[in-house]
Design an enzyme around this catalytic site. Structure first.
Site, short mmCIF file in Angstrom:
data_model
loop_
_atom_site.label_atom_id
_atom_site.label_comp_id
_atom_site.label_asym_id
_atom_site.label_seq_id
_atom_site.Cartn_x
_atom_site.Cartn_y
_atom_site.Cartn_z
N ASP A 24 0.80 -1.23 0.00
CA ASP A 24 0.00 0.00 0.00
C ASP A 24 0.83 1.28 0.00
OD1 ASP A 24 0.73 -0.94 2.60
OD2 ASP A 24 -0.78 0.34 3.54
N GLU A 48 -0.73 -2.03 5.25
CA GLU A 48 0.24 -1.99 6.36
C GLU A 48 0.18 -0.64 7.06
OE1 GLU A 48 3.29 -1.55 9.00
OE2 GLU A 48 3.26 -0.31 7.20
N GLU A 49 -0.01 0.42 6.28
CA GLU A 49 0.06 1.78 6.85
C GLU A 49 -1.05 2.05 7.87
OE1 GLU A 49 2.51 3.59 6.58
OE2 GLU A 49 3.52 3.19 4.68
N ARG A 68 19.03 -6.42 12.62
CA ARG A 68 18.83 -6.05 14.02
C ARG A 68 18.49 -7.30 14.82
NH1 ARG A 68 19.40 -2.97 18.50
NH2 ARG A 68 17.64 -3.36 19.86
N HIS A 84 8.12 8.60 4.19
CA HIS A 84 6.87 9.39 4.31
C HIS A 84 7.07 10.86 3.92
CE1 HIS A 84 4.60 6.36 7.10
NE2 HIS A 84 5.45 5.75 6.32
NI NI Z 1 6.45 1.15 5.45
#
Ligand code: NI
Length: 415
Positions: free
Chosen positions: A103, A161-162, A199, A385
């Site tokens: 998305d 997902e957002e 990570r 973003h």
């Molecule tokens: Ni993302």
């Protein structure tokens, strides 16, 4: 429980299998390099046609078309506008998954690339166009490898997902059934293209939503003693919450509480009878996360009780923290270092307080997510973003090879 201890010990590997691994790595790199023009074309198509969370109809259809054309079994409408593809192995009793999201965001693109968004007010500013392309590229490479793995390899193309909903939708439709390990990737502009970041432990934070309503008694602005001032009490609540983080929370287990919205009151000379506060609460440690609603209520209750106000708290759990699995992260690190050399594989010292709904899959199987460097070396890199966010597309091949070789190694160790 899963036993990954065999990943930790390479002593059983003989020279023959090392040679086989080397030639397999070269083959994966060759295939990915050969696919590069096609993958860039795919990424640009998706970038030019972004769709908002839950509306990924055209993207899903496009992805289904690409998967089918390389012989992958496709199941559409999994997780509403998501889909899965499956590369069939020798048996279907074991399954490894790769998750990518599709998305875009409600942002007006301000780059000057020729494939900039053709949809006003919608932009792939979080790199999910790259994720989808890397997922497709990995499926293409693995399907062309000429190896039949011991089990199935499933590709999850997730919507929404957002808004932190898509992973739940996928799980509800069975996308994690029988999955014993899951891998994922997110672009990262502050790591240069060609490198990746790994990570151990917490990668992202748990993100919850908070609403607090403080109810007092209205009165004349000149006669406070006859009223209960909800605005003043709300300001005490905010101040006490922020101070209590520093005095009552373990400083080694970080949390952030942000009140982002406040509303209340009726007129300048009328004492407010009600104030509404809304905010977001981020935390890394599962114990902190578990205790948050009770901790917040105890503070709000004590302030309100002291001054005679009533309150209501609505605490909504969002996604938990992404906790990368130790053994799978070791497998990923070893595969990536073999592919790119140690200097192009960074071990990230810090998590992010951003959130990521990949965490939902980790409630069903162990997994790990890595950061794919997409930064340019010779020009400014805008953050995720941002309306001018761009990626160095050479990173697509880095992502594909890393995932494809990690999956190959996963099946080698489990074969
Ligand atoms: Ni993302």
């Amino acid at each position: 429980m899963h036993d990954y201890s065999r990943y930790l010990d390479d002593t059983g590997e003989d020279l023959l299998s090392n040679a086989h691994n080397n030639s397999m790595l070269s083959r994966i790199k060759e295939l990915a390099e050969a696919l590069k023009p096609r993958l860039i074309e795919i990424r640009r198509h998706i970038h030019a046609h972004p769709e908002l969370s839950g509306q990924e109809h055209q993207t899903a259809a496009y992805v289904a078309g690409v998967l089918s054309s390389c012989g992958i079994v496709v199941q559409e409408a999994v997780g509403k506008t998501g889909l899965i593809g499956e590369l069939v192995g020798r048996t279907d009793e074991r399954l490894v998954a790769i998750r990518t999201d599709m998305d875009a965001l409600p942002i007006t693109e301000r780059t000057s690339v020729e494939f900039a968004s053709r949809r006003q007010g919608i932009m792939h500013a979080c790199g999910h166009d790259v994720h989808t392309t890397v997922g497709l590229g990995t499926a293409m490479v693995l399907s062309q490898l000429g190896e039949v793995f011991p089990g199935n390899t499933r590709f999850l193309f997730q919507p929404a997902e957002e808004i932190a909903q898509g992973a739940k939708w996928m799980v509800k439709d069975g996308a994690m059934n029988d999955v014993s390990a899951i891998f994922s990737v997110h672009v990262f502009p502050s790591i240069p293209a060609g490198s990746i970041g790994i990570r151990y432990g917490a990668l992202t934070a748990a993100a919850d939503d908070l609403e607090i309503i403080i109810m007092g008694e209205s009165g004349h602005g000149a006669r406070p003693h006859e009223a209960i001032d909800a605005i003043w009490i709300a300001s005490q609540v905010i101040t006490t919450l922020q101070q209590a983080i520093s005095r009552t929370q373990n400083p080694l287990r970080p949390m952030v509480l942000t009140i982002g919205q406040i509303s209340g009151g009726r007129a300048p000379n009328v004492i407010a009878d009600q104030v509404r506060l809304t905010g977001t609460v981020r935390s890394l440690h599962p114990d902190t996360h578990a205790d948050l609603p009770g901790w917040i209520e105890s503070i709000v209750a004590s302030v309100c009780n002291t001054f005679g106000a009533r309150y209501e708290i609505n605490y909504r759990r969002g996604v938990p923290s992404v906790q990368n699995d130790l053994a799978l992260t070791q497998l990923l690190e070893a595969s990536a270092k073999e592919a790119w050399g140690s200097d192009r594989v960074q071990i990230l010292p810090e998590p992010s307080l951003g959130s990521e709904d990949f965490a939902i899959y980790l409630q069903h199987a162990p997994g790990t997510m890595f950061r794919l460097g997409v930064g340019f070396r010779d020009k400014q890199n805008y953050p995720l973003h941002h309306p001018q966010f761009e990626v160095d597309e050479s990173a697509i091949v880095t992502g594909v090879v890393t995932l494809a070789y990690t999956i190959y190694q996963y099946w080698q160790k489990r074969g």
